[in-house]
Design a protein around this motif. Structure first.
Motif, PDB file in Angstrom:
ATOM      1  N   LYS A   1      44.059  43.976  33.310  1.00 17.67           N
ATOM      2  CA  LYS A   1      43.036  42.983  33.632  1.00 17.67           C
ATOM      3  C   LYS A   1      41.671  43.591  33.390  1.00 17.67           C
ATOM      4  CE  LYS A   1      45.991  41.714  37.566  1.00 17.67           C
ATOM      5  NZ  LYS A   1      46.702  43.017  37.687  1.00 17.67           N
TER       6      LYS A   1
ATOM      7  N   ASP B   1      37.815  43.998  34.486  1.00 17.13           N
ATOM      8  CA  ASP B   1      37.149  43.975  35.788  1.00 17.13           C
ATOM      9  C   ASP B   1      35.655  44.144  35.635  1.00 17.13           C
ATOM     10  OD1 ASP B   1      38.919  43.732  38.157  1.00 17.13           O
ATOM     11  OD2 ASP B   1      39.996  45.380  37.199  1.00 17.13           O
TER      12      ASP B   1
ATOM     13  N   HIS C   1      40.027  39.046  35.755  1.00 12.99           N
ATOM     14  CA  HIS C   1      40.444  39.436  37.103  1.00 12.99           C
ATOM     15  C   HIS C   1      39.408  39.034  38.160  1.00 12.99           C
ATOM     16  CE1 HIS C   1      42.085  42.904  39.836  1.00 12.99           C
ATOM     17  NE2 HIS C   1      42.627  41.747  40.127  1.00 12.99           N
ATOM     18  N   ASP C   2      39.864  38.323  39.165  1.00 15.28           N
ATOM     19  CA  ASP C   2      39.053  37.972  40.344  1.00 15.28           C
ATOM     20  C   ASP C   2      37.696  37.359  39.999  1.00 15.28           C
ATOM     21  OD1 ASP C   2      41.046  38.843  42.006  1.00 15.28           O
ATOM     22  OD2 ASP C   2      40.127  40.791  42.417  1.00 15.28           O
TER      23      ASP C   2
ATOM     24  N   GLU D   1      36.506  34.668  40.947  1.00 18.07           N
ATOM     25  CA  GLU D   1      35.970  33.855  42.035  1.00 18.07           C
ATOM     26  C   GLU D   1      34.880  34.564  42.828  1.00 18.07           C
ATOM     27  OE1 GLU D   1      39.883  35.464  43.921  1.00 18.07           O
ATOM     28  OE2 GLU D   1      39.017  35.148  41.935  1.00 18.07           O
ATOM     29  N   PHE D   2      34.763  35.884  42.651  1.00 18.15           N
ATOM     30  CA  PHE D   2      33.728  36.630  43.360  1.00 18.15           C
ATOM     31  C   PHE D   2      32.420  36.705  42.571  1.00 18.15           C
ATOM     32  CE2 PHE D   2      37.783  38.440  44.916  1.00 18.15           C
ATOM     33  CZ  PHE D   2      37.671  38.026  46.240  1.00 18.15           C
TER      34      PHE D   2
ATOM     35  N   GLY E   1      43.637  35.546  39.938  1.00 18.05           N
ATOM     36  CA  GLY E   1      42.685  35.470  41.034  1.00 18.05           C
ATOM     37  C   GLY E   1      43.278  34.845  42.270  1.00 18.05           C
ATOM     38  N   GLY E   2      42.394  34.568  43.215  1.00 20.38           N
ATOM     39  CA  GLY E   2      42.812  34.092  44.509  1.00 20.38           C
ATOM     40  C   GLY E   2      42.519  32.631  44.775  1.00 20.38           C
ATOM     41  N   ARG E   3      41.366  32.338  45.313  1.00 25.50           N
ATOM     42  CA  ARG E   3      41.064  31.008  45.829  1.00 25.50           C
ATOM     43  C   ARG E   3      41.326  29.925  44.784  1.00 25.50           C
ATOM     44  NH1 ARG E   3      38.869  28.488  50.054  1.00 25.50           N
ATOM     45  NH2 ARG E   3      37.538  26.693  49.729  1.00 25.50           N
TER      46      ARG E   3
ATOM     47  N   HIS F   1      48.039  35.172  43.752  1.00 25.70           N
ATOM     48  CA  HIS F   1      48.471  36.166  44.736  1.00 25.70           C
ATOM     49  C   HIS F   1      48.257  35.646  46.151  1.00 25.70           C
ATOM     50  CE1 HIS F   1      44.342  37.410  45.793  1.00 25.70           C
ATOM     51  NE2 HIS F   1      44.067  37.427  44.499  1.00 25.70           N
TER      52      HIS F   1
END
Length: 326
Positions: A91, A93, A127-128, A130-131, A163-165, A184
């Motif tokens: 991923k 970052d 990767h991620d 949403e932040f 990602g998450g949300r 996740h």
């Protein structure tokens, strides 16, 4: 079929994954997340044990332990070799707050060097995101454009979104450039936040990978040892459901850890389930759990115990979340 693990197509990518993927998070040693240290030789031997097992996919990220996860996987691949049927996934970052196009290009260069497998990388996730600011990452010349360009140039074969949300992930899904979705903590025994997102990804022809099926450890730990779910305090409804599920598993001669993993691997919609491991001796027990034959009656009991939607990660404190279980 490969031994006890299925080989499953990853959407329309043409890639095939084993139903379990080694999660590389613990390999670089992140005691602040996992609560324990992992030295380099142990990590290298673990990857070697995985390469000799039924597991044919490895998942890592540029940012895991400041690159040590990728470096240790690369060292293992150099020592043991990379089987032709094994897929290494990484991923891109951010570097702090920098998630620019230039940062994505640097992330890819770093990953190629650390892993030592050369281009093209089979699958790389954003990767991620949403932040970070959606408008910034999706602007012309931004992070998403840089990934698409890398695919066009042959540095990357396929693009994924990890990602998450789910509310934020849906915005990226709608861009139409990603071929794989990794979720996740949000498709587990006690949290179904990602249900609609998974359905949407499948309708788009995407492959879906599931990670963090233990919710950050609570579904694998002894009773009372962990009270967080998804890296934040678990609501009472979730804690109560876990207790009841643990008792249900005991009645059917299994344990919650096994059921938590099998919940994911038994779902034919999911190409693979990412499982973080830290010791070579844990490889075979994980494979056994992932292929365990658990009775239909247990699954019916567990479904009846799923806590209400309002307790799931992405619907907590949401006034529109229904109070009844859905």
């Amino acid at each position: 079929m490969r031994g006890r693990l299925d080989d499953r197509p990853l959407g329309s990518t043409g890639l095939t994954l084993s139903s379990v993927t080694l999660g590389g998070g613990p390999l670089g040693s992140m005691p602040e997340v996992f609560g324990y240290e992992v030295d380099e030789e142990q990590a290298v031997e673990l990857v070697g044990a995985v390469l000799r097992s039924d597991i044919r996919a490895i998942d890592t990220a540029n940012g895991y332990s400041a690159g040590r996860s990728e470096q240790r996987i690369g060292a293992a691949l150099s020592r043991f070799g990379l089987p032709d049927d094994t897929v290494v996934i990484t991923k891109v970052d951010a570097d702090g707050r920098d998630y620019s196009g230039d940062r994505v290009r640097a992330s890819l260069r770093e990953s190629i060097e650390r892993l030592g497998i050369g281009a093209p990388l089979p699958l790389v996730h954003l990767h991620d995101p949403e932040f970070h600011d959606f408008a910034e990452l999706t602007a012309p010349g931004g992070a998403v454009d840089a990934l698409v360009e890398a695919r066009e140039r042959g540095l990357v074969s396929h693009l994924g979104l990890a990602g998450g949300r789910v509310q934020e992930m849906r915005r990226y899904l709608e861009l139409g450039v990603f071929e794989v979705l990794l979720v996740h903590n949000r498709w587990t025994l006690v949290d179904r936040s990602a249900g609609d997102l998974i359905d949407e990804a499948l309708a788009r022809g995407m492959g879906v990978v599931n990670a963090a099926v233990y919710g950050g450890g609570i579904l694998a730990a002894p009773p009372g040892a962990v009270t967080d779910y998804g890296y934040r305090p678990a609501p009472e409804a979730v804690l109560a459901a876990i207790d009841e599920m643990r008792r249900a598993c005991a009645r059917w001669a299994t344990d919650l850890r096994t059921a938590a993993l099998r919940f994911s691997t038994r779902d034919p919609r999911l190409a693979s389930t990412v499982v973080g491991l830290s010791k070579p001796e844990r490889v075979e027990p994980a494979i056994a759990a992932a292929s365990a034959d658990l009775p239909d009656e247990l699954w019916r009991e567990l479904e009846e115990l799923v806590p209400p939607r309002s307790s799931w990660l992405d619907f907590r404190d949401d006034p529109l979340a229904p109070s009844k279980e859905t």
